[in-house]
Design a protein around this motif. Structure first.
Motif, PDB file in Angstrom:
ATOM      1  N   TRP A 102      52.398  53.998  31.523  1.00 30.81           N
ATOM      2  CA  TRP A 102      53.598  53.102  32.272  1.00 30.81           C
ATOM      3  C   TRP A 102      53.633  53.299  33.686  1.00 30.81           C
ATOM      4  CZ3 TRP A 102      56.647  50.064  29.713  1.00 30.81           C
ATOM      5  CH2 TRP A 102      58.106  49.535  30.340  1.00 30.81           C
ATOM      6  N   ALA A 103      53.243  54.567  34.304  1.00 27.89           N
ATOM      7  CA  ALA A 103      53.260  54.757  35.715  1.00 27.89           C
ATOM      8  C   ALA A 103      52.136  54.120  36.409  1.00 27.89           C
ATOM      9  CB  ALA A 103      53.302  56.251  35.750  1.00 27.89           C
ATOM     10  N   ARG A 104      51.074  54.224  35.794  1.00 24.28           N
ATOM     11  CA  ARG A 104      49.993  53.349  36.295  1.00 24.28           C
ATOM     12  C   ARG A 104      50.272  51.984  36.249  1.00 24.28           C
ATOM     13  NH1 ARG A 104      44.818  55.316  33.223  1.00 24.28           N
ATOM     14  NH2 ARG A 104      43.767  54.153  34.835  1.00 24.28           N
ATOM     15  N   ILE A 105      50.884  51.372  35.301  1.00 23.73           N
ATOM     16  CA  ILE A 105      51.024  49.937  35.277  1.00 23.73           C
ATOM     17  C   ILE A 105      52.023  49.588  36.318  1.00 23.73           C
ATOM     18  CG2 ILE A 105      51.754  48.154  34.019  1.00 23.73           C
ATOM     19  CD1 ILE A 105      50.747  49.330  31.405  1.00 23.73           C
ATOM     20  N   VAL A 106      53.084  50.239  36.720  1.00 24.13           N
ATOM     21  CA  VAL A 106      54.115  50.020  37.498  1.00 24.13           C
ATOM     22  C   VAL A 106      53.288  50.251  38.862  1.00 24.13           C
ATOM     23  CG1 VAL A 106      56.244  51.054  38.463  1.00 24.13           C
ATOM     24  CG2 VAL A 106      55.769  50.651  35.933  1.00 24.13           C
ATOM     25  N   SER A 107      52.567  51.261  38.978  1.00 21.93           N
ATOM     26  CA  SER A 107      51.986  51.437  40.455  1.00 21.93           C
ATOM     27  C   SER A 107      51.170  50.243  40.749  1.00 21.93           C
ATOM     28  CB  SER A 107      51.078  52.666  40.340  1.00 21.93           C
ATOM     29  OG  SER A 107      50.643  52.653  41.546  1.00 21.93           O
ATOM     30  N   ALA A 108      50.091  49.783  39.705  1.00 19.93           N
ATOM     31  CA  ALA A 108      49.584  48.475  39.790  1.00 19.93           C
ATOM     32  C   ALA A 108      50.205  47.400  40.341  1.00 19.93           C
ATOM     33  CB  ALA A 108      48.658  48.308  39.009  1.00 19.93           C
ATOM     34  N   TYR A 168      53.937  43.720  35.990  1.00 19.21           N
ATOM     35  CA  TYR A 168      52.463  43.296  36.565  1.00 19.21           C
ATOM     36  C   TYR A 168      51.947  42.190  36.250  1.00 19.21           C
ATOM     37  CZ  TYR A 168      47.389  44.162  36.672  1.00 19.21           C
ATOM     38  OH  TYR A 168      46.056  44.134  36.552  1.00 19.21           O
ATOM     39  N   LYS A 169      51.126  41.783  36.776  1.00 18.54           N
ATOM     40  CA  LYS A 169      50.316  40.253  36.474  1.00 18.54           C
ATOM     41  C   LYS A 169      48.650  40.438  36.598  1.00 18.54           C
ATOM     42  CE  LYS A 169      50.186  36.467  39.137  1.00 18.54           C
ATOM     43  NZ  LYS A 169      50.337  35.443  39.866  1.00 18.54           N
ATOM     44  N   LEU A 170      48.194  40.069  35.542  1.00 18.10           N
ATOM     45  CA  LEU A 170      46.675  40.198  35.329  1.00 18.10           C
ATOM     46  C   LEU A 170      46.234  38.637  35.455  1.00 18.10           C
ATOM     47  CD1 LEU A 170      44.033  41.347  34.809  1.00 18.10           C
ATOM     48  CD2 LEU A 170      44.607  41.162  32.211  1.00 18.10           C
ATOM     49  N   SER A 171      45.319  38.526  36.379  1.00 19.00           N
ATOM     50  CA  SER A 171      44.831  37.111  36.324  1.00 19.00           C
ATOM     51  C   SER A 171      43.328  36.927  36.156  1.00 19.00           C
ATOM     52  CB  SER A 171      44.827  36.603  37.689  1.00 19.00           C
ATOM     53  OG  SER A 171      44.414  35.108  37.888  1.00 19.00           O
ATOM     54  N   THR A 172      42.839  36.341  35.216  1.00 18.96           N
ATOM     55  CA  THR A 172      41.454  36.469  34.645  1.00 18.96           C
ATOM     56  C   THR A 172      40.699  35.072  35.498  1.00 18.96           C
ATOM     57  OG1 THR A 172      41.885  34.823  32.721  1.00 18.96           O
ATOM     58  CG2 THR A 172      42.014  37.164  32.557  1.00 18.96           C
ATOM     59  N   ALA A 173      41.255  34.325  36.294  1.00 16.53           N
ATOM     60  CA  ALA A 173      40.855  33.096  36.879  1.00 16.53           C
ATOM     61  C   ALA A 173      39.528  33.396  37.661  1.00 16.53           C
ATOM     62  CB  ALA A 173      41.825  32.280  37.529  1.00 16.53           C
ATOM     63  N   GLY A 174      39.938  34.818  38.440  1.00 16.36           N
ATOM     64  CA  GLY A 174      38.672  34.915  39.393  1.00 16.36           C
ATOM     65  C   GLY A 174      37.499  35.213  38.844  1.00 16.36           C
ATOM     66  N   LEU A 175      37.273  35.340  37.657  1.00 17.09           N
ATOM     67  CA  LEU A 175      36.116  35.640  37.165  1.00 17.09           C
ATOM     68  C   LEU A 175      35.199  34.371  36.753  1.00 17.09           C
ATOM     69  CD1 LEU A 175      34.105  37.625  35.815  1.00 17.09           C
ATOM     70  CD2 LEU A 175      35.251  37.453  33.567  1.00 17.09           C
ATOM     71  N   PHE A 176      35.666  33.271  36.927  1.00 20.90           N
ATOM     72  CA  PHE A 176      35.322  31.848  36.544  1.00 20.90           C
ATOM     73  C   PHE A 176      35.229  30.883  37.753  1.00 20.90           C
ATOM     74  CE2 PHE A 176      37.000  33.895  32.661  1.00 20.90           C
ATOM     75  CZ  PHE A 176      36.013  33.812  31.712  1.00 20.90           C
ATOM     76  N   GLN A 177      34.294  30.004  37.541  1.00 20.50           N
ATOM     77  CA  GLN A 177      34.057  28.912  38.618  1.00 20.50           C
ATOM     78  C   GLN A 177      35.093  27.617  37.865  1.00 20.50           C
ATOM     79  OE1 GLN A 177      30.216  27.924  39.252  1.00 20.50           O
ATOM     80  NE2 GLN A 177      29.601  30.177  40.008  1.00 20.50           N
ATOM     81  N   THR A 178      36.253  27.555  38.231  1.00 17.03           N
ATOM     82  CA  THR A 178      36.947  26.194  37.599  1.00 17.03           C
ATOM     83  C   THR A 178      36.812  25.101  38.229  1.00 17.03           C
ATOM     84  OG1 THR A 178      39.044  27.098  39.302  1.00 17.03           O
ATOM     85  CG2 THR A 178      38.776  28.338  37.363  1.00 17.03           C
ATOM     86  N   SER A 220      42.398  50.507  36.195  1.00 11.69           N
ATOM     87  CA  SER A 220      41.788  51.299  37.361  1.00 11.69           C
ATOM     88  C   SER A 220      42.831  51.599  38.378  1.00 11.69           C
ATOM     89  CB  SER A 220      40.436  50.646  37.862  1.00 11.69           C
ATOM     90  OG  SER A 220      40.126  51.493  38.936  1.00 11.69           O
ATOM     91  N   ASP A 221      42.879  52.561  38.882  1.00 15.00           N
ATOM     92  CA  ASP A 221      44.018  52.982  39.884  1.00 15.00           C
ATOM     93  C   ASP A 221      43.437  52.575  41.446  1.00 15.00           C
ATOM     94  OD1 ASP A 221      45.603  53.870  37.719  1.00 15.00           O
ATOM     95  OD2 ASP A 221      44.743  56.000  37.929  1.00 15.00           O
ATOM     96  N   VAL A 222      42.258  52.119  41.374  1.00 14.22           N
ATOM     97  CA  VAL A 222      41.810  51.868  42.609  1.00 14.22           C
ATOM     98  C   VAL A 222      40.823  50.499  42.721  1.00 14.22           C
ATOM     99  CG1 VAL A 222      41.390  54.301  43.667  1.00 14.22           C
ATOM    100  CG2 VAL A 222      39.448  53.158  42.361  1.00 14.22           C
ATOM    101  N   PRO A 223      40.847  49.952  43.772  1.00 14.30           N
ATOM    102  CA  PRO A 223      40.250  48.647  43.871  1.00 14.30           C
ATOM    103  C   PRO A 223      38.608  48.908  43.643  1.00 14.30           C
ATOM    104  CG  PRO A 223      41.756  48.773  45.726  1.00 14.30           C
ATOM    105  CD  PRO A 223      41.639  50.170  45.068  1.00 14.30           C
ATOM    106  N   SER A 224      37.819  48.026  43.459  1.00 10.41           N
ATOM    107  CA  SER A 224      36.429  48.017  43.292  1.00 10.41           C
ATOM    108  C   SER A 224      35.800  46.803  43.349  1.00 10.41           C
ATOM    109  CB  SER A 224      36.064  48.625  41.852  1.00 10.41           C
ATOM    110  OG  SER A 224      36.492  47.672  40.538  1.00 10.41           O
TER     111      SER A 224
END
Length: 993
Positions: A338-344, A400-410, A473-477
């Motif tokens: 929970w804390a990791r999701i809130v932090s992200a 938190y919001k997760l976006s999957t569009a960045g993986l694809f060429q739209t 993941s808690d850090v960008p990559s």
């Protein structure tokens, strides 16, 4: 024809008492942004706000967790709302010109909203104007004067009436007609033209006996109510709105040509024809925030910070910022995750360092206790995003919001075009709020989402057959994503995919922000929408299904394990895309109606050919007086088997992992189960390398899958869900729960069983022989079909240590049934969703503890509870001050039968008293104490089972059968109308706190 069944007389009273301690149905709270808002009001003293909707709902909000809900009797648009400052009372104006007075009252320490009085303006024939006595036709504007004790009502005919607010009665002799005003204007201004409707009413800031009136034609009048004369007149053009400057010496009017004018109120009594020099009438008293109610969201701007940044809202978030396509609930989320999701989430939208403004709506006190466990509601959206919501309490808070569009060429870059427009266009408007219904590519739509709360691993499946495995993941990559494809057709000849193409993934290392980052992309071929998905993080396996078949993928070794085609040779519809399927809707409907007519005709023929002697014997038995230990039950409905070559028969409806006995009774091991739309069940025995002691990951050896069992249900009804029960009849724990001592280990000594839920019945089979043990034919007994099922734990309100695991089921008629497990004996059933609300039924999701969510509109979830103990509802209080002469007791509130909104939500409907103080004889019903709806209890005893539970995944697609159920027959429609009338006559009001 009747059947006789001998049983013990009466029901077990102890069991009936236990049912009341376990089960209770309540619609508790509505999450999200109100559908179709139409009015907004704010009380600066209590720091609460109210939102009215086009369906007649009234919602009052204070601090997070402080919510009040009411519903007008008629589903009429709320056009205006006015708080009586500091009193906790609200005056609402509806589109039919009726006025309603609402009160926030306290009962047993908690506050709730009730309607105290209502006023319907009397109308007289003819026009409201100078040609006759003024009549109150259509109210256009309301102004509270004299500290809220009196209200001025501007009308469409140009008259102003005055209303006593505590009693909602018209004040005789104080009506201001347009003819009285016209006497004070110059002759050349009259010129035979009417003043038009009253567009604006404003109280005088320095003299409470005066009011400012603005007419549509452009005439502005400062009227002295005490002297009954006009103090000053301003001659303008077509008026739109009117307001005072803070000092009270000037006033500002806006006009239809886009201009605004500033007038001096300190000039002489002669009419003013020219306004003063234009100035800026705003930034007074240094306001803190500006609340803007839009059609789809509420935006609050921080006016004290340069740039006016938006203030994050702790509730009222627009769930439909992109259209919701699926949802899932995760209960008992570990505190670390929970804390990791809130932090992200906080890193996604950091607050400006210069702003210190928090949410300004802070009225009231939340009396609810802190939730004992954290719950997540996950919503998948059309634009490829997954949003995480805090569903632990009353306020649905975005995390938190997760976006999957960045993986694809739209196909298009919508965000880039908006950014370019913001730089080049004039004036330089910037976008605020989060509502954005546009999608870069419809193939990005999320169809299924699964989260493992112990490993922070997640699976997101989409419309174009994409299956993403992600990890928190808690850090960008910056990393590349492994891409694999699985051919579900297995090179089967004669099939050609006619739908959309697959999404093209971006190649090379890609930057990923903090949060869930993709690790593996699995592409199903053909790229049809994913209809089922399941994850087993302990085995590093993910299973997925489409309309063509199902596959199993090892995401640790990044290789496929199994692919199985479920297509029937005649199933050509599965090879078409969603747009092509629309063309076949009429054909499918015709086939459904033909099957229904065939069933009715064949049933009549069978009845005509029945044995006459048997009928005579049954008639004689029916005429005899039945003994008390004999129960008569109707004959079960005959269910027509479905054709094997029906369209979309190969659709995979559910997938399930379990450690159970499949090959023999002596050895258990990993298994995978798949259920299809044609009633087929496939069970595979898996060879999964076991991890070394103390290790998290298993060895790198390949996983093998061998078909162990294949079951074909008799009527070929679609399989909705599958679950394995241990030796004690309890559902198996989730992955890692038993190995980490987070749940009681399953009984692996006794015989296991598998529960298979189809659209028509529930059936328990023994393992490993797969022989029928017990069943309940829901369609045959109740005449409905299964749409959603889940295994849930119901805790007792009388004993904290006692709980039962039961099967909750939502039908196509909107009813919720609860059955014992593994006995499958009916316990209770409730009416939950209107059967016409196909979208609401398809969107329903159950929780592990006997609650549920469903969409009552594109922007709102209705939360309901089946548990007598686990209830999430607003519990709050509000400090209010009543004027000394306010006679609260004179309202004499009485409750009336509850009604429903057009979208199916319940509300408060309270019958007001008449003007003489007596209750209305027609609408006065019920008591002052809120009573929960009575459950229909089954008089049968059950075998209790105390255990943890497992929520089963089902599909939410709208099928042809759904449309057929909605249409129904004329006889059924008449019966429903009769039942509805009887229900309304028996119903009692629900008090929502």
């Amino acid at each position: 024809m009747m059947k006789f069944r001998f049983r013990r007389q009466g029901a077990d009273p102890q069991r009936e008492k236990l049912k009341q301690e376990l089960f209770a149905f309540n619609k508790t709270v509505e999450h999200g942004f109100p559908n179709q808002p139409s009015a907004l009001a704010f009380d600066p003293e209590l720091r609460i706000m109210a939102i009215g909707t086009r369906s007649g709902a009234v919602k009052i909000y204070g601090a997070p967790g402080v919510e009040f809900t009411g519903l007008h009797r008629d589903t009429t648009t709320v056009t205006q709302m006015h708080f009586l400052p500091g009193q906790g009372r609200l005056l609402t104006l509806l589109d039919d010109s009726s006025l309603h007075l609402w009160e926030i009252l306290h009962h047993d320490g908690c506050a709730h909203l009730e309607e105290a009085l209502s006023f319907q303006p009397p109308s007289r024939p003819g026009f409201d104007g100078a040609s006759g006595p003024p009549s109150l036709t259509r109210v256009t504007v309301v102004l509270l004067v004299a500290a809220g004790d009196m209200a001025a009502l501007g009308t469409e005919g140009g008259s102003v009436f005055f209303l006593d607010v505590p009693t909602l009665t018209l004040l005789e002799g104080q009506t201001l007609g347009p003819d009285e005003v016209l006497r004070s204007v110059p002759d050349d201004y009259r010129c035979g033209k009417a003043l038009g409707p009253v567009e604006a009413l404003e109280g005088h800031l320095r003299d409470p006996t005066k009011i400012l009136i603005g007419y549509s034609r452009g005439l502005l009048v400062i009227w002295n109510q005490a002297a009954q004369c006009a103090d000053h007149i301003f001659l303008g053009n077509q008026l739109e709105s009117l307001c005072w400057e803070r000092s009270g010496s000037t006033l500002v009017s806006s006009h239809s040509d886009g201009s605004y004018a500033i007038w001096s109120a300190d000039t002489g009594s002669s009419p003013t024809t020219q306004p003063m020099v234009a100035t800026t009438p705003y930034e007074f008293d240094q306001p803190q925030a500006l609340a803007v109610l839009l059609e789809e969201e509420l935006v609050v701007l921080d006016l004290q910070t340069p740039g006016w940044p938006a203030v994050p809202a702790p509730y009222l978030a627009p769930l439909h910022s992109s259209a919701i396509t699926c949802s899932a609930h995760v209960a008992n989320v570990p505190a670390k995750l929970w804390a990791r999701i809130v932090s992200a989430g906080e890193q996604q939208s950091p607050q400006p360092a210069s702003t210190a403004l928090s949410w300004p709506i802070t009225g009231g006190r939340n009396l609810a206790q802190e939730p004992s466990q954290r719950g997540l509601l996950l919503t998948g959206h059309e634009d490829g995003t997954v949003r995480f919501w805090d569903a632990s309490g009353v306020a649905l808070r975005p995390l938190y919001k997760l976006s999957t569009a960045g993986l694809f060429q739209t196909d298009c870059e919508h965000a880039d075009s908006l950014a370019q427009a913001a730089e080049d266009d004039w004036p330089p408007f910037r976008k605020v709020g989060c509502f954005d219904p546009y999608s870069d590519d419809p193939r990005l739509g999320v169809q299924k989402v699964v989260l493992c709360k112990y490993t922070a691993q997640m699976v997101v499946a989409g419309t174009a057959g994409q299956v993403l495995v992600l990890e928190l993941s808690d850090v960008p990559s910056e990393q590349a994503v492994s891409v694999s494809s699985v051919d579900l057709l297995q090179d089967r000849e004669g099939f050609t995919w006619k739908g959309h193409e697959r999404l093209s993934p971006r190649t090379g290392p890609l930057p990923w922000p903090t949060g869930f980052q993709p690790r593996v992309l699995v592409q199903c071929l053909p790229p049809a929408a994913v209809t089922a998905v399941t994850l087993h993080a302990e085995w590093s396996l993910v299973a997925f299904g489409t309309s063509h078949g199902f596959g199993l993928f090892d995401y640790q070794r990044k290789c496929p394990v199994l692919a199985r085609c479920t297509l029937h040779p005649n199933d050509s519809l599965a090879m078409e895309g969603p747009l092509s399927r629309v063309k076949s809707l009429k054909k499918s409907l015709r086939q459904s109606f033909r099957r229904i007519r065939k069933s009715r005709v064949s049933g009549k023929k069978r009845a005509a050919n029945a044995n006459s002697k048997l009928q005579e014997a049954n008639a004689q038995l029916a005429e005899q007086a039945c003994p008390h230990d004999v129960e008569m039950t109707p004959v079960q409905r005959r269910i027509e088997p479905r054709s094997a070559d029906d369209s979309l028969s190969g659709v995979v409806r559910c997938l399930y992992f379990a450690d159970t006995f499949l090959r023999d009774a002596a050895h258990h091991g990993p298994t995978m189960w798949a259920g299809t739309n044609s009633g087929s069940v496939f069970a595979y025995a898996l060879e999964v390398p076991t991890a070394v002691a103390g290790g998290e990951k298993r060895p790198e050896r390949a996983v093998e899958a061998v078909l162990g069992k294949e079951v074909q249900l008799m009527h070929r009804a679609p399989v909705v869900a599958i679950a394995v029960l241990d030796g004690r009849g309890r559902p198996l724990p989730e992955p890692y729960e038993a190995s980490r001592d987070l749940a009681q280990a399953p009984d692996m000594q006794g015989g296991h069983a598998v529960l298979i839920a189809s659209e028509e019945q529930f059936k328990v089979f023994t393992l490993p022989k797969v022989s029928a043990k017990t069943k309940f034919k829901l369609t045959a007994h109740e005449g409905c079909r299964v749409r959603k099922v889940a295994l849930a734990t119901f805790a007792s309100v009388a004993c904290e240590d006692y709980a039962e695991t039961c099967l909750a089921c939502l039908t196509n008629l909107g009813d919720v049934h609860v059955f014992s497990v593994p006995g499958l004996r009916p316990q209770v059933h409730y009416s939950c969703i209107r059967k016409e609300d196909i979208s609401g039924i398809a969107s329903c999701v159950f929780t592990r503890h006997g609650q549920g969510f469903y969409l009552i509109s594109p922007s709102e979830f209705e939360r309901f509870s089946l548990s007598a103990r686990n209830i999430t509802e607003p519990l709050c209080s509000l400090d209010i001050s009543w004027p000394g002469d306010a006679a609260r007791a004179s309202y004499g509130l009485r409750e009336s039968p509850k009604l429903s909104q057009a979208n199916g939500t319940p509300g408060i409907v309270l019958a007001p008293r008449s003007h003489d103080g007596s209750p209305s004889p027609v609408r006065s019903m019920g008591t002052d104490t809120p009573q929960p709806p009575e459950a229909t209890l089954s008089p049968m005893s059950i075998d209790s089972a105390t255990s943890a539970d497992t929520t089963l995944d089902t599909t939410g697609d709208v099928t042809v059968e759904d449309v057929t159920d909605f249409l129904g027959s004329s006889e059924e429609s008449e019966k429903n109308l009769r039942n509805l009338a009887e229900d309304e006559a028996r119903a009692c009001a629900i008090l929502i706190k």
